[in-house]
Design a protein around this motif. Structure first.
Motif, PDB file in Angstrom:
ATOM      1  N   LEU A 133       0.831  -1.210   0.000  1.00  0.00           N
ATOM      2  CA  LEU A 133       0.000   0.000   0.000  1.00  0.00           C
ATOM      3  C   LEU A 133       0.865   1.260   0.000  1.00  0.00           C
ATOM      4  O   LEU A 133       0.563   2.241  -0.693  1.00  0.00           O
ATOM      5  CB  LEU A 133      -0.937  -0.002   1.213  1.00  0.00           C
ATOM      6  N   GLU A 134       1.944   1.221   0.750  1.00  0.00           N
ATOM      7  CA  GLU A 134       2.850   2.365   0.797  1.00  0.00           C
ATOM      8  C   GLU A 134       3.487   2.604  -0.573  1.00  0.00           C
ATOM      9  O   GLU A 134       3.595   3.750  -1.031  1.00  0.00           O
ATOM     10  CB  GLU A 134       3.936   2.107   1.851  1.00  0.00           C
ATOM     11  N   THR A 135       3.889   1.506  -1.226  1.00  0.00           N
ATOM     12  CA  THR A 135       4.489   1.622  -2.558  1.00  0.00           C
ATOM     13  C   THR A 135       3.480   2.134  -3.582  1.00  0.00           C
ATOM     14  O   THR A 135       3.787   3.015  -4.398  1.00  0.00           O
ATOM     15  CB  THR A 135       5.033   0.256  -3.015  1.00  0.00           C
ATOM     16  N   ILE A 136       2.264   1.594  -3.534  1.00  0.00           N
ATOM     17  CA  ILE A 136       1.234   2.024  -4.482  1.00  0.00           C
ATOM     18  C   ILE A 136       0.891   3.488  -4.301  1.00  0.00           C
ATOM     19  O   ILE A 136       0.682   4.228  -5.281  1.00  0.00           O
ATOM     20  CB  ILE A 136      -0.019   1.130  -4.334  1.00  0.00           C
ATOM     21  N   ASP A 137       0.841   3.941  -3.059  1.00  0.00           N
ATOM     22  CA  ASP A 137       0.563   5.368  -2.810  1.00  0.00           C
ATOM     23  C   ASP A 137       1.589   6.253  -3.507  1.00  0.00           C
ATOM     24  O   ASP A 137       1.250   7.307  -4.071  1.00  0.00           O
ATOM     25  CB  ASP A 137       0.561   5.647  -1.305  1.00  0.00           C
ATOM     26  N   SER A 138       2.844   5.815  -3.472  1.00  0.00           N
ATOM     27  CA  SER A 138       3.911   6.585  -4.105  1.00  0.00           C
ATOM     28  C   SER A 138       3.721   6.647  -5.622  1.00  0.00           C
ATOM     29  O   SER A 138       3.808   7.718  -6.231  1.00  0.00           O
ATOM     30  CB  SER A 138       5.267   5.960  -3.759  1.00  0.00           C
ATOM     31  N   TRP A 139       3.431   5.488  -6.234  1.00  0.00           N
ATOM     32  CA  TRP A 139       3.220   5.440  -7.682  1.00  0.00           C
ATOM     33  C   TRP A 139       1.945   6.187  -8.088  1.00  0.00           C
ATOM     34  O   TRP A 139       1.931   6.915  -9.088  1.00  0.00           O
ATOM     35  CB  TRP A 139       3.133   3.983  -8.151  1.00  0.00           C
ATOM     36  N   LEU A 140       0.887   6.005  -7.322  1.00  0.00           N
ATOM     37  CA  LEU A 140      -0.392   6.639  -7.649  1.00  0.00           C
ATOM     38  C   LEU A 140      -0.285   8.157  -7.573  1.00  0.00           C
ATOM     39  O   LEU A 140      -0.795   8.889  -8.456  1.00  0.00           O
ATOM     40  CB  LEU A 140      -1.483   6.128  -6.705  1.00  0.00           C
ATOM     41  N   LYS A 141       0.379   8.641  -6.556  1.00  0.00           N
ATOM     42  CA  LYS A 141       0.561  10.087  -6.415  1.00  0.00           C
ATOM     43  C   LYS A 141       1.320  10.655  -7.614  1.00  0.00           C
ATOM     44  O   LYS A 141       0.974  11.705  -8.165  1.00  0.00           O
ATOM     45  CB  LYS A 141       1.315  10.374  -5.112  1.00  0.00           C
ATOM     46  N   HIS A 142       2.342   9.917  -8.047  1.00  0.00           N
ATOM     47  CA  HIS A 142       3.163  10.354  -9.184  1.00  0.00           C
ATOM     48  C   HIS A 142       2.346  10.385 -10.477  1.00  0.00           C
ATOM     49  O   HIS A 142       2.329  11.401 -11.188  1.00  0.00           O
ATOM     50  CB  HIS A 142       4.366   9.415  -9.320  1.00  0.00           C
ATOM     51  N   TYR A 143       1.662   9.247 -10.787  1.00  0.00           N
ATOM     52  CA  TYR A 143       0.929   9.168 -12.060  1.00  0.00           C
ATOM     53  C   TYR A 143      -0.285  10.097 -12.079  1.00  0.00           C
ATOM     54  O   TYR A 143      -0.655  10.621 -13.135  1.00  0.00           O
ATOM     55  CB  TYR A 143       0.487   7.724 -12.330  1.00  0.00           C
ATOM     56  N   LYS A 144      -0.906  10.290 -10.919  1.00  0.00           N
ATOM     57  CA  LYS A 144      -2.062  11.192 -10.861  1.00  0.00           C
ATOM     58  C   LYS A 144      -1.623  12.629 -11.139  1.00  0.00           C
ATOM     59  O   LYS A 144      -2.297  13.375 -11.873  1.00  0.00           O
ATOM     60  CB  LYS A 144      -2.735  11.100  -9.495  1.00  0.00           C
ATOM     61  N   LYS A 145      -0.478  13.004 -10.595  1.00  0.00           N
ATOM     62  CA  LYS A 145       0.038  14.347 -10.833  1.00  0.00           C
ATOM     63  C   LYS A 145       0.377  14.553 -12.303  1.00  0.00           C
ATOM     64  O   LYS A 145       0.046  15.594 -12.908  1.00  0.00           O
ATOM     65  CB  LYS A 145       1.273  14.579  -9.962  1.00  0.00           C
ATOM     66  N   VAL A 146       1.029  13.531 -12.911  1.00  0.00           N
ATOM     67  CA  VAL A 146       1.395  13.615 -14.328  1.00  0.00           C
ATOM     68  C   VAL A 146       0.146  13.700 -15.199  1.00  0.00           C
ATOM     69  O   VAL A 146       0.076  14.503 -16.141  1.00  0.00           O
ATOM     70  CB  VAL A 146       2.256  12.400 -14.736  1.00  0.00           C
ATOM     71  N   ASN A 147      -0.868  12.880 -14.868  1.00  0.00           N
ATOM     72  CA  ASN A 147      -2.091  12.871 -15.686  1.00  0.00           C
ATOM     73  C   ASN A 147      -2.884  14.162 -15.521  1.00  0.00           C
ATOM     74  O   ASN A 147      -3.473  14.677 -16.482  1.00  0.00           O
ATOM     75  CB  ASN A 147      -2.957  11.667 -15.310  1.00  0.00           C
ATOM     76  N   ASP A 148      -2.881  14.706 -14.308  1.00  0.00           N
ATOM     77  CA  ASP A 148      -3.648  15.936 -14.051  1.00  0.00           C
ATOM     78  C   ASP A 148      -2.988  17.184 -14.643  1.00  0.00           C
ATOM     79  O   ASP A 148      -3.674  18.190 -14.906  1.00  0.00           O
ATOM     80  CB  ASP A 148      -3.837  16.139 -12.542  1.00  0.00           C
ATOM     81  N   THR A 149      -1.675  17.121 -14.850  1.00  0.00           N
ATOM     82  CA  THR A 149      -0.961  18.315 -15.311  1.00  0.00           C
ATOM     83  C   THR A 149      -0.413  18.215 -16.730  1.00  0.00           C
ATOM     84  O   THR A 149      -0.118  19.245 -17.350  1.00  0.00           O
ATOM     85  CB  THR A 149       0.217  18.616 -14.366  1.00  0.00           C
ATOM     86  N   ILE A 150      -0.281  16.975 -17.243  1.00  0.00           N
ATOM     87  CA  ILE A 150       0.334  16.808 -18.570  1.00  0.00           C
ATOM     88  C   ILE A 150      -0.549  16.032 -19.541  1.00  0.00           C
ATOM     89  O   ILE A 150      -0.833  16.489 -20.646  1.00  0.00           O
ATOM     90  CB  ILE A 150       1.715  16.116 -18.438  1.00  0.00           C
ATOM     91  N   HIS A 151      -1.002  14.826 -19.133  1.00  0.00           N
ATOM     92  CA  HIS A 151      -1.696  13.941 -20.070  1.00  0.00           C
ATOM     93  C   HIS A 151      -3.176  14.287 -20.234  1.00  0.00           C
ATOM     94  O   HIS A 151      -3.736  14.177 -21.331  1.00  0.00           O
ATOM     95  CB  HIS A 151      -1.553  12.476 -19.615  1.00  0.00           C
ATOM     96  N   PHE A 152      -3.838  14.623 -19.136  1.00  0.00           N
ATOM     97  CA  PHE A 152      -5.265  14.971 -19.146  1.00  0.00           C
ATOM     98  C   PHE A 152      -6.139  13.862 -19.765  1.00  0.00           C
ATOM     99  O   PHE A 152      -7.034  14.116 -20.555  1.00  0.00           O
ATOM    100  CB  PHE A 152      -5.507  16.293 -19.908  1.00  0.00           C
ATOM    101  N   GLN A 153      -5.838  12.602 -19.381  1.00  0.00           N
ATOM    102  CA  GLN A 153      -6.608  11.468 -19.899  1.00  0.00           C
ATOM    103  C   GLN A 153      -7.689  11.068 -18.886  1.00  0.00           C
ATOM    104  O   GLN A 153      -7.450  11.078 -17.673  1.00  0.00           O
ATOM    105  CB  GLN A 153      -5.690  10.277 -20.168  1.00  0.00           C
ATOM    106  N   PRO A 154      -8.885  10.687 -19.375  1.00  0.00           N
ATOM    107  CA  PRO A 154      -9.922  10.210 -18.445  1.00  0.00           C
ATOM    108  C   PRO A 154      -9.510   8.884 -17.811  1.00  0.00           C
ATOM    109  O   PRO A 154      -8.847   8.066 -18.455  1.00  0.00           O
ATOM    110  CB  PRO A 154     -11.145  10.044 -19.353  1.00  0.00           C
ATOM    111  N   VAL A 155      -9.910   8.696 -16.572  1.00  0.00           N
ATOM    112  CA  VAL A 155      -9.631   7.428 -15.878  1.00  0.00           C
ATOM    113  C   VAL A 155     -10.714   6.428 -16.271  1.00  0.00           C
ATOM    114  O   VAL A 155     -11.899   6.674 -16.032  1.00  0.00           O
ATOM    115  CB  VAL A 155      -9.606   7.628 -14.351  1.00  0.00           C
ATOM    116  N   PRO A 156     -10.339   5.300 -16.890  1.00  0.00           N
ATOM    117  CA  PRO A 156     -11.339   4.319 -17.340  1.00  0.00           C
ATOM    118  C   PRO A 156     -12.119   3.741 -16.161  1.00  0.00           C
ATOM    119  O   PRO A 156     -11.632   3.690 -15.021  1.00  0.00           O
ATOM    120  CB  PRO A 156     -10.505   3.237 -18.019  1.00  0.00           C
ATOM    121  N   SER A 157     -13.328   3.297 -16.455  1.00  0.00           N
ATOM    122  CA  SER A 157     -14.135   2.624 -15.428  1.00  0.00           C
ATOM    123  C   SER A 157     -13.538   1.252 -15.136  1.00  0.00           C
ATOM    124  O   SER A 157     -12.715   0.733 -15.896  1.00  0.00           O
ATOM    125  CB  SER A 157     -15.574   2.456 -15.915  1.00  0.00           C
ATOM    126  N   GLN A 158     -13.981   0.647 -14.048  1.00  0.00           N
ATOM    127  CA  GLN A 158     -13.482  -0.674 -13.682  1.00  0.00           C
ATOM    128  C   GLN A 158     -13.822  -1.695 -14.758  1.00  0.00           C
ATOM    129  O   GLN A 158     -13.023  -2.586 -15.048  1.00  0.00           O
ATOM    130  CB  GLN A 158     -14.060  -1.094 -12.330  1.00  0.00           C
TER     131      GLN A 158
END
Length: 449
Positions: free
Chosen positions: A364-389
């Motif tokens: 969980l600690e590792t995933i939090d680190s990766w998720l925070k990174h990719y969310k920041k990149v997507n919110d500021t650079i990629h602007f891609q919608p998050v697919p549904s489950q």
């Protein structure tokens, strides 16, 4: 994560001389020897049951290695009428996979040499699997040790390889039991209306084969990741070190574990002709299968997210976030209890659940680190919608196997039909016959005018 720990069975005393007649007095010494070998197995299993701490599984494997060729010899001799049964022998073994209200191992009386053969092979497979667990337990979290030398790490990886091999062998023995030995035993049980314990059901052994193979695959994944884990000990999280294997491959390896564990769980819950209730299988085994299915499912999604983030470019930026959110949710569910957590019984299951929760917390600690990174990149650079489950589910690939069962090949019988001595005797007789036939030839034999 550790592998499943089996409680080894114990067995009652028996003398082969009591129920076998040797009409030609050809195998009297051999019958004494097999009785001594089985007595040694019984004594060591009994002593092992009383011993606290680590068991000597390697010695148990060696004892059964010695016993099985003798047992096969007796079975062959009885089938070929070189030995005769005075009466149908009764062997007693404690079952270790049975659900029991008192949480102990009930003793079962099993008639026939086939039942003894099956019980011995089952104990053989259990010992191989438990030896693998003992090896893994001795290694510790070496891949996270910053002070470890390359030579020390490689030595531990070799031990991990040995543990994987023992699990692959156990898987092959379970398969042999399920597909060969137990089918005949089950037919006999259906005729006599005798209810076989879950330990001796083909469906349960097929489940154990898949579960043990999945356990082996988790060790293969650990070995594959050990160098990269060591390289990123200082700052776990993005970016991946150059030594890291392809995250898409790691995801597929975990997905294969999911398939094996979930299939095993289904088989373990399948009622058979001689056992109508799935509740006969111990809850501990079913909990283990459910927990490992959930854990590997979450880890597969973690690596699918990292693969999308590291290798997918702008178009898969939302996919990376989606898979990591899903993985985090599944891991959080496991941390909060998971299936059957409140039903855990015994120190062994509680200890394994504690180890699993520790791994989940780290993940969980590792995933939090990766998720925070990719969310920041997507919110500021990629602007891609998050697919549904549902969309993410459609993008999950098929699993890949890194290890395979080692097929069990029975040893040659120690004596009687099929043994080296018997084969040599038959060959000598054949050669002698050829020699006698050749001595009567004469010049021009076979030529006719």
């Amino acid at each position: 994560m550790t592998t499943f720990l089996y409680d080894l069975s114990t067995t009652g005393a028996i003398s082969f001389l009591d129920f076998i007649n040797d009409p030609n007095n050809s195998f009297t010494r051999r019958l004494s020897e097999i009785t001594q070998l089985r007595s040694r197995l019984r004594g060591f299993l009994k002593e092992s049951k009383r011993t606290d701490g680590e068991k000597d599984y390697l010695t148990i494997i060696k004892i059964i290695d010695d016993y099985l060729p003798y047992l096969q010899s007796v079975m062959n001799c009885v089938n070929d009428h070189e030995l005769e049964l005075k009466f149908e022998p009764v062997f007693s073994w404690r079952t270790t996979l049975s659900a029991n209200f008192l949480n102990n191992s009930p003793r079962m009386t099993l008639q026939s040499l086939n039942a003894e053969h099956a019980s011995s092979l089952l104990t053989y497979a259990f010992a191989h699997s438990n030896l693998a667990r003992a090896i893994v337990g001795s290694l510790g979290p070496y891949e996270h040790d910053r002070a470890i030398s390359q030579a020390e790490r490689e030595a531990k990886e070799e031990q991990l390889k040995h543990a994987t091999s023992h699990l692959s062998r156990a898987s092959g023995i379970f398969t042999y039991l399920s597909e060969t030995v137990l089918s005949e035993l089950q037919q006999s049980a259906s005729v006599t209306k005798f209810k076989l314990p879950p330990d001796l059901l083909p469906e349960v052994n097929a489940a154990l084969s898949r579960m043990t193979l999945a356990d082996a695959q988790t060790l293969a994944i650990r070995k594959l990741l050990s160098k990269s884990f060591y390289d990123c000990n200082i700052a776990p999280g993005p970016p991946l070190p150059k030594s890291h294997p392809a995250p898409g491959l790691i995801a597929k390896l975990h997905l294969e574990c999911v398939s094996l564990y979930s299939t095993a769980r289904t088989l373990a819950k399948t009622p058979s002709a001689s056992s109508k209730s799935s509740e006969d299988v111990s809850p501990e085994l079913r909990h283990y299968l459910a927990d490992e299915t959930s854990l590997n499912s979450a880890l597969a999604k973690k690596w699918l997210g990292i693969d999308a983030g590291e290798n997918g470019g702008q178009k898969r930026g939302g996919e990376a976030v989606g898979f990591l959110i899903w993985a985090k949710k599944e891991l959080q569910d496991i941390k909060d209890g998971g299936k059957g957590a409140a039903l855990a019984k015994g120190e062994k299951e509680k200890r394994d659940r504690s180890l699993r929760k520790g791994k989940v917390a780290n993940e969980l600690e590792t995933i939090d680190s990766w998720l925070k990174h990719y969310k920041k990149v997507n919110d500021t650079i990629h602007f891609q919608p998050v697919p549904s489950q549902a969309e993410l589910q459609s993008r999950i690939p098929t699993g890949v196997s890194a290890v395979f069962s080692i097929p069990y090949v029975p040893q040659k019988p120690a004596f009687g039909p099929g043994s080296d001595a018997q084969i040599q005797k038959e060959q000598a007789t054949s050669d002698q016959g050829d020699s006698m036939s050749g001595s009567s030839t004469y010049a021009g034999a076979g030529e006719y005018y």
